[in-house]
Design an enzyme around this catalytic site. Structure first.
Site, PDB file in Angstrom:
ATOM      1  N   GLY A  29       0.698  -1.238   0.132  1.00  0.00           N
ATOM      2  CA  GLY A  29      -0.252  -0.039   0.016  1.00  0.00           C
ATOM      3  C   GLY A  29       0.744   1.185  -0.011  1.00  0.00           C
ATOM      4  CB  CYS A 238     -25.350 -10.276 -18.440  1.00  0.00           C
ATOM      5  SG  CYS A 238     -24.715 -10.017 -20.008  1.00  0.00           S
ATOM      6  CB  CYS A 241     -23.799 -14.395 -20.665  1.00  0.00           C
ATOM      7  SG  CYS A 241     -23.512 -13.400 -18.995  1.00  0.00           S
ATOM      8  CB  CYS A 263     -20.555  -9.223 -18.634  1.00  0.00           C
ATOM      9  SG  CYS A 263     -21.707 -10.479 -17.923  1.00  0.00           S
ATOM     10  CB  CYS A 269     -20.024 -11.705 -21.413  1.00  0.00           C
ATOM     11  SG  CYS A 269     -21.826 -11.346 -21.766  1.00  0.00           S
TER      12      CYS A 269
END
Lengths: 283, 256
Positions: A29, A238, A241, A263, A269
């Protein structure tokens, strides 16, 4: 293409970047400064990510490049071509097959594994940038772990909108120490940052910063006790899909307000559609 | 009883020039100390040294901490000093814009210190901010406005609320009424006096306005060219000034 060194950058530059990566991995970080190079692309197009990819790629690697989840948009196509040309590495659009994945603003839906590296393109690495104008002061705040100001931003969101309206680049705290900008990924992706099996590297070219998350690092999204973090997404399946659990893009299809949700991860997808899923098969 | 703040031999030079020289005093709990003097007399330098904004060249600033007793704040680590600055200390700037976050709402400004010491419950933070805004006479409907939309007097009151929300024991004030018109000044002074008495605050107030110290300060220190020329009880110093400079200062006040 013998005029170029492998993966465009010269070996000394790659060594310099690798040192920064190692330092970043050692201090999860923490933003490590590095001597960012000019790349043959404009700032804002992923110069930080490209330098990280160049420094991590080996001839045996298989590269995948994502732009907002998609493999076939300008940024993804041109960076993929860039490394096909300068490093002659194999490329793929299929997440599990890739060993190095450079991404802009998304984490793939498919879970990542220990032998993968995920490289993020970061426009603004400093999470405190628009709260505290002085860089000297923000560095001091990181040094002393003074992160109250980050909550002021979330407070302002709730006071103004009634909920935490920050929906991307949602600030996270790494292992209880450094507060980090996860790059502009949707907050839906934030939980995937934590305990990820792959190495995650973040590169900001213009800002000359590299930071990193080693595998299985604990990453917590900041929130309030009475306004907990909520990884929201569009509430729809979606349209292609039928997946109800993936992150969706909203596509406006005409000028009468008709829209569809698909998606954002094109590979996810596509894989589902090849497996026979569609809007009709969705439960 | 130990003094809350024990200042010993503070000297600060700017190259060959003197900021302030060999200043020392003790501030007792609940006491308000006024520092007066003309511009350039070293008042603000002294205040900066006390509050940890400027490193003095020599001297000690002993603060009676809650858990460790008297400690020299100049020898503390920066993390400890900054922690002190947002819990037990407060600093009210002359210009409210220096002490406020102009891009953050009034509520957020007050809540910042709470969040800085670990408050993580939005409802609590907001309730306490509301309570403090009410105490400085800022109504609830202005809570989500940014300080830029406030008048000068309101900004100054907001700055005071923002500083006092964590219940500090020592407040440093640098010309708290500077740049405000007289009626707003009077209200602000009234408010400050109420808060100081009610919370039992100790304060160090730097000002060039003798009326301010007359109202607020128990004790007075007069500075000239970086030196303390006279100190004593406020009424004593103002009614019976001994040093030539103090006499000049007192007689320079315009009578209406």
């Amino acid at each position: 293409m013998t005029d170029y060194n492998f993966a465009y950058l010269d070996e000394q530059t790659k060594r310099m970047i690798r040192r920064a990566i190692l330092k970043g991995l050692a201090i999860p970080g923490y933003q490590v400064p590095f001597a960012s190079r000019e790349m043959p692309m404009p700032y804002g197009w992923g110069t930080g990510g490209v330098q990280l990819s160049a420094a991590t790629l080996t001839p045996d690697d298989r590269l995948k490049v994502i732009d907002q989840g998609a493999d076939d948009t300008t940024n993804a196509v041109s960076i993929r071509k860039f490394f096909e040309k300068t490093a002659r590495v194999a490329t793929t659009e299929h997440t599990p097959d890739a060993s190095v994945i450079q991404t802009r603003h998304r984490i793939p839906e498919a879970p990542l594994s220990e032998d993968q590296i995920l490289i993020y393109q970061v426009p603004i690495p400093e999470p405190l940038r628009f709260l505290e104008p002085s860089e000297v002061e923000t560095r001091k705040m990181h040094e002393l772990s003074e992160y109250g100001l980050m909550h002021v931003k979330l407070y302002e969101d709730i006071a103004r909108h009634g909920h935490i309206a920050t929906s991307y680049a949602y600030p996270v705290q790494v292992e209880g120490r450094y507060v980090m900008d996860p790059s502009p990924i949707p907050k839906f992706d934030n939980p995937k940052l934590s305990d990820c099996a792959a190495i995650q590297l973040f590169g900001a070219g213009r800002e000359q910063r590299i930071y990193a998350l080693p595998p299985h690092t604990k990453v917590v999204s900041l929130d309030f006790e009475d306004h907990p973090f909520d990884p929201s997404k569009a509430d729809a399946p979606c349209a292609l899909c039928g997946d109800t659990s993936s992150y969706l893009d909203e596509v406006i299809t005409d000028d009468a307000g008709t829209r569809m949700y698909v998606c954002s991860d094109t590979d996810h997808c596509q894989t589902r559609r090849e497996a026979g899923h569609s809007k009709e098969t969705a439960a | 009883m130990t003094p809350l703040l024990d200042v010993r031999d503070i000297t600060k030079r700017y190259g060959a020039r003197i900021g302030c020289k060999d200043v020392g005093f003790a501030l007792w709990p609940g006491e308000v100390m006024g520092i007066v003097g003309e511009s350039g007399s070293g008042k603000s330098t002294l205040l900066g040294c006390l509050a940890g904004h400027l490193p003095p060249d020599t001297g000690e600033v002993l603060f009676d901490t809650r858990d460790g007793g008297p400690r020299d704040t100049l020898k503390m680590s920066e993390a400890e000093r900054r922690m002190l600055a947002r819990t037990d200390w407060a600093f009210v700037h002359q210009n409210a814009r220096d002490g406020l976050r102009m891009g953050v709402s009034a509520g957020g400004n007050v809540g910042e210190r709470l969040m800085a010491v670990g408050a993580r419950n939005y409802g609590d933070i907001r309730a306490r901010a509301e309570d403090w805004l009410d105490r400085v006479e800022i109504t609830e409907d202005r809570m989500d406005d940014r300080p830029g939309a406030f008048s000068g007097g309101m900004q100054q009151r907001l700055q005071i609320a923002r500083n006092l929300v964590t219940g500090p024991r020592l407040v440093f004030m640098d010309e708290p009424t500077g740049g405000l018109d007289v009626s707003v000044q009077a209200r602000l002074l009234d408010l400050l006096r109420g808060l100081v008495r009610q919370m039992g605050l100790s304060a160090v107030i730097v000002t060039h306005d003798l009326a301010v110290v007359r109202l607020l300060a128990d004790r007075l220190m007069v500075m000239k060219d970086g030196h303390v020329v006279e100190q004593g009880l406020t009424d004593q110093v103002l009614d019976d000034p001994q040093h030539g400079y103090t006499q000049l200062l007192v007689s320079s006040v315009l009578q209406v």
